[in-house]
Design a protein around this motif. Structure first.
Motif, PDB file in Angstrom:
ATOM      1  N   ILE A 193     -15.152 -60.309 -24.172  1.00 21.23           N
ATOM      2  CA  ILE A 193     -14.774 -60.822 -25.416  1.00 21.23           C
ATOM      3  C   ILE A 193     -14.421 -59.841 -26.505  1.00 21.23           C
ATOM      4  O   ILE A 193     -13.094 -59.797 -27.299  1.00 21.23           O
ATOM      5  CB  ILE A 193     -16.059 -61.615 -26.310  1.00 21.23           C
ATOM      6  N   LYS A 194     -14.753 -58.832 -26.731  1.00 15.32           N
ATOM      7  CA  LYS A 194     -14.231 -58.108 -27.815  1.00 15.32           C
ATOM      8  C   LYS A 194     -13.168 -57.065 -27.693  1.00 15.32           C
ATOM      9  O   LYS A 194     -12.408 -57.083 -28.661  1.00 15.32           O
ATOM     10  CB  LYS A 194     -16.020 -56.720 -27.600  1.00 15.32           C
ATOM     11  N   ASP A 195     -12.611 -56.653 -26.959  1.00 13.88           N
ATOM     12  CA  ASP A 195     -11.915 -56.250 -26.029  1.00 13.88           C
ATOM     13  C   ASP A 195     -10.331 -57.539 -26.679  1.00 13.88           C
ATOM     14  O   ASP A 195      -9.534 -56.994 -26.890  1.00 13.88           O
ATOM     15  CB  ASP A 195     -11.368 -55.945 -24.949  1.00 13.88           C
ATOM     16  N   SER A 217     -10.709 -59.960 -36.929  1.00 15.20           N
ATOM     17  CA  SER A 217     -12.072 -59.808 -36.532  1.00 15.20           C
ATOM     18  C   SER A 217     -12.771 -58.102 -35.440  1.00 15.20           C
ATOM     19  O   SER A 217     -11.944 -58.455 -34.949  1.00 15.20           O
ATOM     20  CB  SER A 217     -12.459 -60.770 -36.739  1.00 15.20           C
ATOM     21  N   THR A 218     -13.936 -58.074 -35.725  1.00 17.51           N
ATOM     22  CA  THR A 218     -14.924 -57.121 -35.379  1.00 17.51           C
ATOM     23  C   THR A 218     -15.904 -57.356 -35.009  1.00 17.51           C
ATOM     24  O   THR A 218     -16.647 -58.355 -36.085  1.00 17.51           O
ATOM     25  CB  THR A 218     -15.035 -55.714 -35.792  1.00 17.51           C
ATOM     26  N   ILE A 219     -16.485 -57.235 -33.460  1.00 21.23           N
ATOM     27  CA  ILE A 219     -17.571 -57.286 -33.561  1.00 21.23           C
ATOM     28  C   ILE A 219     -18.351 -56.690 -32.693  1.00 21.23           C
ATOM     29  O   ILE A 219     -17.922 -55.823 -32.356  1.00 21.23           O
ATOM     30  CB  ILE A 219     -18.186 -58.825 -32.087  1.00 21.23           C
TER      31      ILE A 219
END
Length: 94
Positions: free
Chosen positions: A51-53, A60-62
């Protein structure tokens, strides 16, 4: 299974250290928390990594430190998450 394999290929875990530092909801009693089983922890980390990629950096960033990933499986028969300030626990119907 393929997602976990791709994750472990890029982030090898020979000493089973993925369990260390895995965020767990401490507001629940120990028996209600996610059990940190190796396959569930690897699945949680793999889903987070995927999901982050997929999220564009411009959007956004997580970060792992600020996130909690709960896995529902035969070893973890409940799902924990936070929604609008409420700690939620979903249990299966028996």
């Amino acid at each position: 299974k393929d997602l976990v394999q791709r994750y472990l290929t890029e982030h090898p875990d020979p000493n089973n250290e993925n369990v260390v530092g895995y965020n767990n909801k401490k507001c629940w009693p120990r028996d209600a928390r996610m059990r940190l089983m190796k396959h569930d922890v690897n699945l949680g980390r793999a889903v987070f990594w995927d999901i982050k990629d997929r999220i564009p950096l411009a959007l956004s960033t997580i970060e792992w430190e600020n996130s909690m990933v709960s896995v529902y499986s035969k070893d973890n028969p409940n799902l924990l998450f936070e929604l609008c300030g409420f700690e939620v626990r979903i249990l299966p119907r028996v």
